[in-house]
Design a protein around this motif. Structure first.
Motif, mmCIF file in Angstrom:
data_model
loop_
_atom_site.group_PDB
_atom_site.id
_atom_site.type_symbol
_atom_site.label_atom_id
_atom_site.label_comp_id
_atom_site.label_asym_id
_atom_site.label_seq_id
_atom_site.Cartn_x
_atom_site.Cartn_y
_atom_site.Cartn_z
ATOM 1 N N ALA A 60 0.821 -1.202 0.000
ATOM 2 C CA ALA A 60 0.000 0.000 0.000
ATOM 3 C C ALA A 60 0.858 1.255 0.000
ATOM 4 N N SER A 61 0.402 2.264 -0.723
ATOM 5 C CA SER A 61 1.047 3.572 -0.740
ATOM 6 C C SER A 61 0.004 4.601 -0.348
ATOM 7 N N LEU A 62 0.334 5.455 0.625
ATOM 8 C CA LEU A 62 -0.644 6.413 1.118
ATOM 9 C C LEU A 62 -0.167 7.845 0.906
ATOM 10 N N ASP A 63 -0.185 8.275 -0.321
ATOM 11 C CA ASP A 63 -0.010 9.668 -0.691
ATOM 12 C C ASP A 63 1.289 10.279 -0.173
ATOM 13 N N GLY A 64 2.368 9.510 -0.251
ATOM 14 C CA GLY A 64 3.678 10.019 0.131
ATOM 15 C C GLY A 64 4.064 9.800 1.573
ATOM 16 N N PRO A 95 -1.709 18.417 0.432
ATOM 17 C CA PRO A 95 -1.617 19.467 -0.583
ATOM 18 C C PRO A 95 -2.627 19.281 -1.710
ATOM 19 N N ASP A 96 -3.321 18.141 -1.701
ATOM 20 C CA ASP A 96 -4.285 17.829 -2.763
ATOM 21 C C ASP A 96 -5.336 16.902 -2.158
ATOM 22 N N LEU A 97 -6.443 17.483 -1.690
ATOM 23 C CA LEU A 97 -7.434 16.704 -0.961
ATOM 24 C C LEU A 97 -8.021 15.570 -1.792
ATOM 25 N N ASP A 98 -8.329 15.820 -3.045
ATOM 26 C CA ASP A 98 -8.915 14.770 -3.888
ATOM 27 C C ASP A 98 -7.957 13.589 -4.021
ATOM 28 N N ARG A 99 -6.673 13.883 -4.180
ATOM 29 C CA ARG A 99 -5.680 12.818 -4.319
ATOM 30 C C ARG A 99 -5.561 12.008 -3.029
ATOM 31 N N THR A 100 -5.555 12.696 -1.888
ATOM 32 C CA THR A 100 -5.428 12.008 -0.602
ATOM 33 C C THR A 100 -6.643 11.139 -0.326
ATOM 34 N N VAL A 101 -7.828 11.667 -0.585
ATOM 35 C CA VAL A 101 -9.052 10.889 -0.373
ATOM 36 C C VAL A 101 -9.051 9.650 -1.262
ATOM 37 N N ALA A 102 -8.583 9.785 -2.499
ATOM 38 C CA ALA A 102 -8.524 8.633 -3.409
ATOM 39 C C ALA A 102 -7.528 7.593 -2.912
ATOM 40 N N ALA A 103 -6.383 8.045 -2.372
ATOM 41 C CA ALA A 103 -5.384 7.107 -1.852
ATOM 42 C C ALA A 103 -5.933 6.326 -0.659
ATOM 43 N N LEU A 104 -6.692 6.994 0.203
ATOM 44 C CA LEU A 104 -7.296 6.299 1.339
ATOM 45 C C LEU A 104 -8.387 5.329 0.874
ATOM 46 N N ALA A 105 -9.174 5.747 -0.112
ATOM 47 C CA ALA A 105 -10.219 4.865 -0.634
ATOM 48 C C ALA A 105 -9.627 3.596 -1.231
ATOM 49 N N ALA A 106 -8.416 3.703 -1.805
ATOM 50 C CA ALA A 106 -7.772 2.549 -2.437
ATOM 51 C C ALA A 106 -7.417 1.469 -1.424
ATOM 52 N N VAL A 107 -7.299 1.835 -0.140
ATOM 53 C CA VAL A 107 -7.020 0.826 0.893
ATOM 54 C C VAL A 107 -8.258 0.590 1.764
ATOM 55 N N ARG A 130 -12.274 7.205 10.065
ATOM 56 C CA ARG A 130 -12.122 6.415 11.286
ATOM 57 C C ARG A 130 -11.145 5.280 11.031
ATOM 58 N N LEU A 131 -10.063 5.237 11.839
ATOM 59 C CA LEU A 131 -9.076 4.155 11.775
ATOM 60 C C LEU A 131 -9.053 3.462 13.138
ATOM 61 N N GLY A 132 -10.067 2.638 13.395
ATOM 62 C CA GLY A 132 -10.164 2.002 14.704
ATOM 63 C C GLY A 132 -10.465 3.049 15.765
ATOM 64 N N GLU A 133 -9.662 3.086 16.823
ATOM 65 C CA GLU A 133 -9.906 4.053 17.889
ATOM 66 C C GLU A 133 -9.437 5.453 17.524
ATOM 67 N N VAL A 134 -8.703 5.602 16.426
ATOM 68 C CA VAL A 134 -8.120 6.886 16.036
ATOM 69 C C VAL A 134 -8.940 7.536 14.925
ATOM 70 N N ILE A 135 -9.254 8.810 15.096
ATOM 71 C CA ILE A 135 -9.853 9.599 14.020
ATOM 72 C C ILE A 135 -8.724 10.214 13.196
ATOM 73 N N LEU A 136 -8.814 10.086 11.891
ATOM 74 C CA LEU A 136 -7.872 10.722 10.977
ATOM 75 C C LEU A 136 -8.540 11.972 10.419
ATOM 76 N N GLU A 137 -7.946 13.126 10.681
ATOM 77 C CA GLU A 137 -8.457 14.401 10.197
ATOM 78 C C GLU A 137 -7.553 14.890 9.065
ATOM 79 N N VAL A 138 -8.061 14.858 7.859
ATOM 80 C CA VAL A 138 -7.309 15.308 6.691
ATOM 81 C C VAL A 138 -7.662 16.774 6.432
ATOM 82 N N VAL A 139 -6.640 17.621 6.351
ATOM 83 C CA VAL A 139 -6.842 19.062 6.223
ATOM 84 C C VAL A 139 -6.134 19.564 4.970
#
Length: 210
Positions: A60-64, A95-107, A130-139
């Motif tokens: 898996a690759s997660l946007d760098g 730096p690119d929300l659409d790209r990051t969201v797509a990378a997360l969707a891929a996994v 949501r990543l288990g007990e951790v919330i991931l906030e993408v800004v």
């Protein structure tokens, strides 16, 4: 299998975190709820330099962001003098929300909600996962598409008693204030006072619905 956080890799020395009231094991691991924070020292740079996740493909690759696959069980939590009990959320700067969201969707990780706000007079968009007990906030900035990598930026911890935690830190934290989340209160640590390179905050526990 859902995607969950096993550990964060942080390029800080262990003694910086112990000065801030975190318990650090002899192998330089801070056990926070079911998540490990592995302190790898300044030779690796600064800040959060990578993470390991359960439930993702090995390649898996997660946007760098340096990402490893883990099959480890949840960690056993430790007690911390500053009152922290778990990771509430981690902030990912994109730096690119659409790209990051797509990378997360891929996994297999998909948005739960989003919010528009301002930061320093600039419009930002916050997307929550949501990543288990951790919330991931993408800004990131709406409509921006920069070619650089995303970065894991800061961590907020849940505490049982926000006033007691603020008292523990004394002059090394900002005044406690109302958080964006309804009914919760937050304080931001002056993390550099302790030699930490990760922006750090403490937040009261979520309000449970009746």
């Amino acid at each position: 299998m859902p995607v969950t956080v096993d550990e964060f890799l942080v390029a800080d020395p262990a003694d910086a975190w112990t000065r801030a009231g975190f318990t650090v094991d002899g192998d330089d691991v801070c056990r926070m709820g079911g998540v490990w924070i592995r302190l790898v020292g300044r030779d690796r740079g600064s800040g959060i330099v990578g993470w390991s996740l359960r439930g993702i493909p090995a390649d898996a690759s997660l946007d760098g962001i340096a990402t490893a696959r883990s099959d480890a069980p949840d960690g056993i939590p430790a007690m911390h003098a500053n009152g922290a009990t778990a990771v509430d959320h981690v902030v990912l700067m994109s730096p690119d929300l659409d790209r990051t969201v797509a990378a997360l969707a891929a996994v297999g990780v998909h948005p739960r909600r989003e919010r528009h706000a301002e930061l320093g007079g600039r419009s930002i968009r916050q997307i929550f996962f949501r990543l288990g007990e951790v919330i991931l906030e993408v800004v990131g900035a709406p409509g921006t598409a920069d070619g650089g990598p995303s970065t894991l930026w800061g961590i907020t911890y849940v505490v049982d008693d926000i006033d007691a935690s603020a008292s523990f830190f004394g002059d090394h934290t900002a005044p406690v204030k109302d958080a964006v989340q309804r009914g919760r209160r937050i304080t931001t640590l002056h993390h550099r006072d302790f030699g930490m390179s990760v922006p750090t905050a403490m937040i009261s526990a979520p309000i449970l619905s009746a």
